[in-house]
Write an enzyme that holds these catalytic residues in place. Structure first.
Site, mmCIF file in Angstrom:
data_model
loop_
_atom_site.group_PDB
_atom_site.id
_atom_site.type_symbol
_atom_site.label_atom_id
_atom_site.label_comp_id
_atom_site.label_asym_id
_atom_site.label_seq_id
_atom_site.Cartn_x
_atom_site.Cartn_y
_atom_site.Cartn_z
ATOM 1 N N ASP A 171 16.342 -4.638 6.161
ATOM 2 C CA ASP A 171 15.601 -3.265 6.119
ATOM 3 C C ASP A 171 16.129 -2.434 6.142
ATOM 4 O OD1 ASP A 171 13.043 -0.833 7.014
ATOM 5 O OD2 ASP A 171 12.096 -2.230 6.896
ATOM 6 N N HIS A 202 12.849 3.354 9.862
ATOM 7 C CA HIS A 202 12.416 2.159 9.901
ATOM 8 C C HIS A 202 12.510 0.779 10.755
ATOM 9 C CE1 HIS A 202 9.533 0.335 7.366
ATOM 10 N NE2 HIS A 202 8.814 0.938 7.333
ATOM 11 N N SER A 342 4.020 -1.737 6.319
ATOM 12 C CA SER A 342 5.282 -1.751 6.638
ATOM 13 C C SER A 342 5.287 -1.365 8.279
ATOM 14 C CB SER A 342 6.593 -1.207 5.710
ATOM 15 O OG SER A 342 5.905 0.546 6.142
#
Length: 982
Positions: A171, A202, A342
């Site tokens: 990520d 994120h 996600s």
């Protein structure tokens, strides 16, 4: 003090009072003063799932005794929340996210909104909820820690916290000293940016959902985190760039199997929008739901499309879980809320990590066994089809039960085929099968929990049930020669036997498959493990419909991204440059398909060349948005078929070589220029197909609003008709020249653009042809105004020779164009369509047609009939072998009980969700009235709670005392004298 007593179901006022009084009598305090607060509203006459109870000087023991009643779900203090757009901060200090005891201080709000309640749910259909009337949950007053909602704390109290399991997160990175993580073993940067830290938040959020140890706690806080930064702060994935190598360092994972969990994408609610790698067989693809168990609007839908056109997509996602308004770790500290698949995928990844740590024999844990446990334990959502929910909602505790009684075996996904079960088995259940129709293809995934490689022993066996008319269907099976890694395919083609051409009814049977895998721990050389599974099949058969009602959809000539750059059909959609949804009747043409079925048409799919179908069986061949070339033999056969009565409808799209060069783009991920190999449709190829009738499309590019036959229409980047027979019907409209706008940024209106043509071929008994220059009005991808009415009118014309008066006598009718005004469009010089084409092949720099391939030939399995009755419920009948959840008991651990708390100072009353995406109905108050559909089920509810009331006359049983340690751990400690480790 007042308390909200929530029940496990909906009961009458009398029943609710009996349950509460029975529970409080068991508290052993006869002097306890309490009463039920009366309801002064019309809903008081109907069943409810809660009561408001006033208890004076309630002790903790009395509340726990009240909550221990079998029909009482939870007891929470009553709180009132007043909201406004203006926030007044509280002087009290902020409470940590995971605090379970809060100070009784509330923020002050005043509401400036109307009293009318509206839902903020992404998927507002109430039928999606697994529990009735679930919109009445006061979710904003409860901290939504997803690990505890899924009952991870039950496994924590058993001593399972993810220890010994390694997790790789690909990520945006993670800060070195983030306070939520205690076991980060590795941080690696694969980007061209000189930092390991997370610049977007994120990656930190994902890692937190999996392994945060404080505040917004993750599933497996003791797992090992390996952080790989593969996305830049501009969200560019450097692993996709040429000359970049993104390889997992196997030294970190050398003794382990790798279980891949991936988000299916945020391109919902459109079908055919699955993202890679979540659409692969050996990957656990995860979709998103909100906290009311509605499929999140953003969650991508199946089917997979890489099997097209010859086959059929498989079921994806595999599983769904919470992905809307989920709380996780902030970029530097604290908690935040995000939405998306996600977000749902790390929920499953965290659950998988925790589950893996509960298995004593780690050799049993592999990608197949873990997926088997997840999908076998999943809770199916009612009213939702398999391409939206996969196998259902993640159930962590049931998955734990399955894994801890698991024996290596093979299984199937889906585990059965029931073409009568709607809506779950949509689209299979949406159309019965009949003799002479295209075979129905079901693409089943074989999961092999016995080993990374395997094979199918002998051949699958087809066994029809004679009492259930199984001999009325024929079955052909193709399958993977090798199951690797951990999975393979089983393609089942179902057709109706000739003797059932005029028969109507239900037919059943099953396919039996035996899978073998090398036994890794077998002392004998060549030892194998075997597993036999059954695939039940149930279909509805009807007599063959008349030719006029049968429509054949040409799938063979539709191409998609990947691998080639096939541009979008609507050039206004600049943020979605690729045509990647498959152009299938069950993906982005789903609404059109549903409409045709509602009109009584039977729609079949042609996944082979035009030379491979019997045109005498069909009224109309429907070609929409075709990008592929045509074999010369196809052009010849189509002309012959139309002369013999087959009709043709073509919905085209734009094609202009100058615009194609203009819409090339530079891809930051691959660092390459992308040039389209065709336009929205392959107009030069279509012109080759229809030139024999003196027809052709132009390279003009038009858009605009207009009215046709009293219907509002929108032409979105369509082409015009350049040539048409003089005795045909042509409709023209005034439209904007979008090509001029794209190329020169100038605006001009063109009068009398021919967009629709109808033609009756001159041969005796010949078919009819209809052309329309734009497909966006029947395409779900970017449709603004549908033209299903036009499709109905065209089918009336092609199937029944009924010319719509609204078109034949239209004021917009013009003389057919002769095609002399401008040259017809030519293919883009230097295009690479041959790289992705099934028709073309490279030939000294000048692509030529390939040899015409042979038509598909199915080898029907020899039936082995069974004179026995088929199971009535295929879903309930199918289970993992040797796994009976009723016999796998959990320790008696008191579940996590979330408590109502006030909002902390500085905390927003709404979730912090980027992009304006809102979660489900979180602003609904507990005291709202029962939804309308509760009234419709009043009689059913009435019968239910009468039965429950009868049962409640006896004293309810108390729960067993809490077991602090699992029995099997106590036994192991007594035997060895040591504390067991995982």
């Amino acid at each position: 003090m007042r308390y909200i007593v929530a029940f496990t179901g909906y009961f009458s006022a009398k029943a609710r009072s009996l349950y509460i009084s029975s529970a409080l009598r068991n508290a052993g305090n006869g002097a306890l003063e309490w009463h039920i607060v009366p309801r002064e509203n019309p809903a008081s006459d109907f069943p409810s799932d809660f009561e408001l109870v006033h208890i004076r000087q309630a002790s903790p023991s009395s509340l726990l005794t009240l909550e221990d009643h079998p029909y009482i779900k939870r007891v929470t203090p009553q709180r009132k929340v007043f909201r406004t757009l203006k926030y007044v901060p509280s002087p009290e200090p902020a409470a940590p996210c995971n605090t379970t005891r809060w100070t009784q201080k509330w923020q002050s709000w005043q509401s400036s909104r109307p009293l009318r309640r509206t839902s903020l749910s992404l998927g507002s259909g109430f039928w999606h909820a697994t529990g009735r009337h679930s919109s009445r949950r006061l979710l904003r007053a409860i901290p939504r820690h997803v690990a505890q909602i899924l009952q991870a704390d039950v496994l924590w109290q058993m001593g399972h916290t993810g220890s010994g399991v390694k997790v790789a997160v690909f990520d945006t990175g993670l800060s070195e000293r983030h306070p939520h993580f205690k076991n980060v073993k590795e941080r690696t940067n694969w980007t061209n940016e000189k930092t390991l830290d997370d610049g977007l938040g994120h990656g930190t959020f994902v890692a937190g959902v999996i392994a945060s140890m404080r505040e917004c706690q993750g599933f497996a806080p003791d797992s090992e985190l390996h952080i790989f930064r593969v996305f830049t702060n501009n969200q560019v994935n450097t692993c996709l760039q040429p000359r970049n190598s993104c390889l997992i360092p196997l030294s970190s994972f050398c003794s382990c199997v790798v279980i891949m969990v991936s988000a299916i994408g945020n391109d919902g609610p459109l079908y055919g929008t699955l993202n890679n790698p979540a659409d692969q067989m050996d990957v656990i693809g995860v979709g998103g739901i909100d906290f009311e168990d509605n499929i999140a609007r953003f969650s991508s839908r199946g089917m997979t499309t890489w099997e097209l056109p010859g086959g059929y997509g498989r079921v994806k996602p595999d599983i769904v879980t919470y992905g809307s308004g989920v709380r996780g770790s902030g970029m530097k500290e604290g908690c935040r809320s995000l939405s998306g698949t996600s977000v749902a995928s790390p929920v499953v990844a965290g659950a998988v990590t925790l589950l893996a740590s509960t298995v004593l024999n780690r050799e049993l844990v592999n990608p197949a066994s873990m997926k088997q446990a997840l999908i076998a334990s999943a809770r199916r959502l009612p009213g939702v089809n398999m391409f939206e929910q996969g196998h259902g909602k993640l159930d962590l505790i049931r998955a734990y039960q399955i894994l801890n009684s698991y024996r290596p075996q093979a299984s199937l996904s889906p585990s059965y085929i029931d073409l009568t079960e709607c809506p779950y088995m949509w689209p299979y259940c949406s159309q019965p099968i009949y003799y002479g129709g295209m075979p129905t293809i079901v693409n089943v995934t074989i999961l092999n929990g016995m080993g990374v490689t395997g094979r199918i022993v002998d051949k699958p066996i087809w066994q029809p049930y004679l009492p259930q008319n199984g001999d009325h269907i024929d079955v052909a099976v193709s399958y993977s020669p090798v199951l690797w890694p951990w999975a393979g395919y089983l393609a089942v083609s179902i057709s109706v036997a000739k003797k059932a051409a005029s028969w109507e009814g239900i037919a059943q049977g099953h396919v039996m498959v035996t899978v073998a895998s090398p036994a890794e721990n077998d002392s004998e050389v060549g030892g194998e493990l075997t597993s036999t599974v059954k695939l039940p099949i149930k279909v509805k058969i009807v007599p063959t419909p008349p030719r006029s009602k049968r429509v054949l959809w040409d799938q063979y000539h539709n191409l998609r991204y990947p691998p080639g750059y096939f541009p979008r059909d609507n050039l206004r959609m600049k943020n979605d440059p690729l045509d990647w949804n498959g152009d299938h009747i069950h993906t982005n043409f789903r609404d059109m398909y549903q409409h045709l079925r509602s009109m009584g048409y039977f729609v079949e799919v042609l996944g082979a060349p035009i030379t491979c179908f019997d045109a005498s069986q069909y009224g109309t061949l429907l070609m929409v948005d075709s990008e592929e070339e045509y074999f010369p033999e196809e052009i010849t056969k189509l002309r012959r078929d139309i002369d013999n009565g087959l009709s043709l409808i073509i919905f085209s799209d734009w094609y202009n070589t100058s615009v194609m060069r203009k819409v090339k783009f530079y891809d930051e991920n691959t660092r390459q220029w992308w040039m389209p190999d065709t336009g929205g449709a392959n107009v030069p190829a279509l012109n080759d197909l229809i030139s024999v009738w003196g027809m052709a499309f132009s390279d003009g590019l038009y858009e605009g609003d207009f009215t046709m036959a009293d219907h509002d229409m929108y032409y979105a980047s369509g082409c015009s008709i350049a040539r048409f027979p003089e005795d045909g019907i042509v409709i023209a409209k005034n439209l904007k020249d979008q090509g001029l706008e794209v190329l020169k940024q100038e605006t001009a209106v063109v009068e009398g653009v021919p967009i629709l043509g109808l033609y009756q071929t001159p041969s005796d008994g010949g078919g009819r042809i209809a052309l329309y220059g734009d497909s966006n009005c029947i395409d779900d991808s970017h449709r603004q105004k549908d033209c299903f009415w036009l499709l109905d009118a065209l089918l009336q014309y092609t199937s029944y020779s009924m010319t719509p008066p609204s078109l034949s006598h239209s004021h917009s009718r013009v003389a057919p164009p002769t095609g002399t005004e401008r040259p017809l469009p030519q293919r883009l010089e230097g295009n690479h369509l041959y790289r992705y084409s099934k028709v073309l092949e490279a030939h000294l720099g000048d692509p030529k047609p390939r040899p015409l391939p042979a038509c598909p030939h199915l080898s029907w399995a020899k039936p082995q009939p069974l004179n026995e009755t088929a199971p009535s419920n295929l879903w309930k009948h199918q289970k993992l072998l040797s796994v009976d959840l009723d016999k796998v008991a959990l320790p008696n651990v008191r579940p996590y009980r979330p408590q109502v708390r006030p909002l902390s100072p500085g905390e927003s009353g709404a979730w912090d969700i980027p992009g304006g995406i809102m979660p489900g109905r979180y602003n609904q108050e507990v005291g709202q009235t029962i939804p309308v559909f509760a009234f419709l089920g009043a009689m059913v509810v009435l019968s239910f709670f009468v039965v429950q009331l009868t049962k409640a006359k006896s004293k309810p049983k108390r729960r067993k005392p809490r077991v602090k340690r699992p029995t099997y751990l106590q036994q192991q400690q007594q035997t060895t004298g040591k504390n067991p480790t995982v």
